[in-house]
Design a protein around this motif. Structure first.
Motif, PDB file in Angstrom:
ATOM      1  N   MET A   1      27.513  43.080 143.239  1.00 37.00           N
ATOM      2  CA  MET A   1      28.713  42.868 142.461  1.00 37.00           C
ATOM      3  C   MET A   1      29.395  44.213 142.202  1.00 37.00           C
ATOM      4  O   MET A   1      29.442  44.685 141.089  1.00 37.00           O
ATOM      5  N   CYS A   2      29.897  44.798 143.260  1.00 39.92           N
ATOM      6  CA  CYS A   2      30.600  46.073 143.142  1.00 39.92           C
ATOM      7  C   CYS A   2      32.059  45.808 142.790  1.00 39.92           C
ATOM      8  O   CYS A   2      32.603  44.763 143.123  1.00 39.92           O
ATOM      9  N   PHE A   3      32.693  46.753 142.163  1.00 35.78           N
ATOM     10  CA  PHE A   3      34.048  46.565 141.655  1.00 35.78           C
ATOM     11  C   PHE A   3      35.071  47.251 142.563  1.00 35.78           C
ATOM     12  O   PHE A   3      34.889  48.393 142.964  1.00 35.78           O
ATOM     13  N   TYR A   4      36.132  46.519 142.851  1.00 34.21           N
ATOM     14  CA  TYR A   4      37.224  47.015 143.684  1.00 34.21           C
ATOM     15  C   TYR A   4      38.542  46.768 142.968  1.00 34.21           C
ATOM     16  O   TYR A   4      38.651  45.853 142.150  1.00 34.21           O
ATOM     17  N   ASN A   5      39.538  47.570 143.295  1.00 36.00           N
ATOM     18  CA  ASN A   5      40.884  47.320 142.792  1.00 36.00           C
ATOM     19  C   ASN A   5      41.547  46.281 143.687  1.00 36.00           C
ATOM     20  O   ASN A   5      41.197  46.140 144.857  1.00 36.00           O
ATOM     21  N   GLN A   6      42.500  45.564 143.129  1.00 35.42           N
ATOM     22  CA  GLN A   6      43.156  44.482 143.837  1.00 35.42           C
ATOM     23  C   GLN A   6      44.664  44.670 143.761  1.00 35.42           C
ATOM     24  O   GLN A   6      45.177  45.130 142.741  1.00 35.42           O
ATOM     25  N   LYS A   7      45.364  44.305 144.830  1.00 33.81           N
ATOM     26  CA  LYS A   7      46.819  44.340 144.846  1.00 33.81           C
ATOM     27  C   LYS A   7      47.323  42.912 144.978  1.00 33.81           C
ATOM     28  O   LYS A   7      46.949  42.193 145.899  1.00 33.81           O
ATOM     29  N   ARG A   8      48.139  42.463 144.008  1.00 31.08           N
ATOM     30  CA  ARG A   8      48.687  41.105 144.018  1.00 31.08           C
ATOM     31  C   ARG A   8      50.185  41.194 144.304  1.00 31.08           C
ATOM     32  O   ARG A   8      50.908  41.930 143.657  1.00 31.08           O
ATOM     33  N   PHE A   9      50.615  40.422 145.295  1.00 29.33           N
ATOM     34  CA  PHE A   9      52.006  40.441 145.736  1.00 29.33           C
ATOM     35  C   PHE A   9      52.834  39.377 145.014  1.00 29.33           C
ATOM     36  O   PHE A   9      52.288  38.465 144.402  1.00 29.33           O
ATOM     37  N   ALA A  10      54.144  39.484 145.130  1.00 29.12           N
ATOM     38  CA  ALA A  10      55.056  38.547 144.463  1.00 29.12           C
ATOM     39  C   ALA A  10      54.886  37.124 144.986  1.00 29.12           C
ATOM     40  O   ALA A  10      55.106  36.159 144.258  1.00 29.12           O
ATOM     41  N   CYS A  11      54.465  36.977 146.240  1.00 29.41           N
ATOM     42  CA  CYS A  11      54.314  35.651 146.840  1.00 29.41           C
ATOM     43  C   CYS A  11      53.024  34.958 146.392  1.00 29.41           C
ATOM     44  O   CYS A  11      52.826  33.785 146.664  1.00 29.41           O
ATOM     45  N   GLY A  12      52.129  35.683 145.705  1.00 33.07           N
ATOM     46  CA  GLY A  12      50.875  35.100 145.241  1.00 33.07           C
ATOM     47  C   GLY A  12      49.671  35.556 146.037  1.00 33.07           C
ATOM     48  O   GLY A  12      48.539  35.403 145.590  1.00 33.07           O
ATOM     49  N   ASP A  13      49.879  36.089 147.234  1.00 35.31           N
ATOM     50  CA  ASP A  13      48.767  36.606 148.026  1.00 35.31           C
ATOM     51  C   ASP A  13      48.253  37.899 147.420  1.00 35.31           C
ATOM     52  O   ASP A  13      48.926  38.528 146.610  1.00 35.31           O
ATOM     53  N   TRP A  14      47.076  38.309 147.846  1.00 40.95           N
ATOM     54  CA  TRP A  14      46.486  39.533 147.325  1.00 40.95           C
ATOM     55  C   TRP A  14      45.604  40.152 148.389  1.00 40.95           C
ATOM     56  O   TRP A  14      45.261  39.518 149.384  1.00 40.95           O
ATOM     57  N   ASN A  15      45.237  41.407 148.189  1.00 40.78           N
ATOM     58  CA  ASN A  15      44.242  42.038 149.048  1.00 40.78           C
ATOM     59  C   ASN A  15      43.483  43.093 148.251  1.00 40.78           C
ATOM     60  O   ASN A  15      43.913  43.523 147.193  1.00 40.78           O
ATOM     61  N   TRP A  16      42.330  43.470 148.790  1.00 42.46           N
ATOM     62  CA  TRP A  16      41.516  44.497 148.155  1.00 42.46           C
ATOM     63  C   TRP A  16      42.099  45.860 148.488  1.00 42.46           C
ATOM     64  O   TRP A  16      42.586  46.082 149.580  1.00 42.46           O
ATOM     65  N   PHE A  19      37.828  51.162 146.435  1.00 37.44           N
ATOM     66  CA  PHE A  19      36.551  50.957 145.765  1.00 37.44           C
ATOM     67  C   PHE A  19      36.609  51.617 144.392  1.00 37.44           C
ATOM     68  O   PHE A  19      37.097  52.729 144.249  1.00 37.44           O
ATOM     69  N   ALA A  20      36.122  50.928 143.354  1.00 41.98           N
ATOM     70  CA  ALA A  20      36.226  51.464 141.998  1.00 41.98           C
ATOM     71  C   ALA A  20      34.872  51.882 141.417  1.00 41.98           C
ATOM     72  O   ALA A  20      34.733  52.979 140.884  1.00 41.98           O
ATOM     73  N   GLN A  21      33.879  51.000 141.510  1.00 37.38           N
ATOM     74  CA  GLN A  21      32.610  51.293 140.842  1.00 37.38           C
ATOM     75  C   GLN A  21      31.477  50.550 141.534  1.00 37.38           C
ATOM     76  O   GLN A  21      31.613  49.384 141.888  1.00 37.38           O
ATOM     77  N   GLN A  22      30.363  51.232 141.700  1.00 40.66           N
ATOM     78  CA  GLN A  22      29.190  50.618 142.320  1.00 40.66           C
ATOM     79  C   GLN A  22      28.338  49.938 141.250  1.00 40.66           C
ATOM     80  O   GLN A  22      28.219  50.429 140.132  1.00 40.66           O
ATOM     81  N   CYS A  23      27.760  48.808 141.617  1.00 40.28           N
ATOM     82  CA  CYS A  23      26.929  48.084 140.653  1.00 40.28           C
ATOM     83  C   CYS A  23      25.503  48.629 140.647  1.00 40.28           C
ATOM     84  O   CYS A  23      25.127  49.456 141.467  1.00 40.28           O
TER      85      CYS A  23
END
Length: 111
Positions: A1-16, A19-23
């Motif tokens: 369960m490692c943590f990543y930042n996410q980008k959410r677009f106006a259309c509702g789609d998203w992508n990773w 990398f933010a933090q290791q579990c």
């Protein structure tokens, strides 16, 4: 369960994104456990790559249909151009369907 930042677009789609933090479950240095959790969500005012491609294809399709209608109204003597235009319209419609199918599959797989 490692943590990543996410980008959410106006259309509702998203992508990773990054990398933010290791579990604590992964003990090897530089390795991740494979499970991704959202650390921070960045909101974009633009659409995703697939939606932009679909929008561009729709604009091209609209312009081609308007051109074909204009040639028909004017009593077109450009029969070869009209046939080529109709073929292009069919190809654009096929490409749009394919991109929409790809986008829907991506949403279903992640949703």
């Amino acid at each position: 369960m490692c943590f990543y930042n996410q980008k959410r677009f106006a259309c509702g789609d998203w992508n990773w994104t990054s990398f933010a933090q290791q579990c604590n479950y992964e003990y090897r240095t530089g390795e991740t456990c494979g499970m991704r959790l959202v650390n921070v969500t960045e909101f974009e005012s633009t659409q995703c790559r697939l939606c932009e491609k679909i929008e561009i294809k729709f604009r091209r399709l609209s312009a081609e249909m308007e051109r074909l209608d204009r040639w028909r109204r004017e009593g077109g003597t450009l029969v070869a151009s009209m046939a080529r235009s109709q073929k292009l319209i069919m190809e654009l419609e096929k490409e749009i369907r394919q991109l929409q199918f790809e986008r829907d599959n991506k949403r279903r797989a992640l949703g």
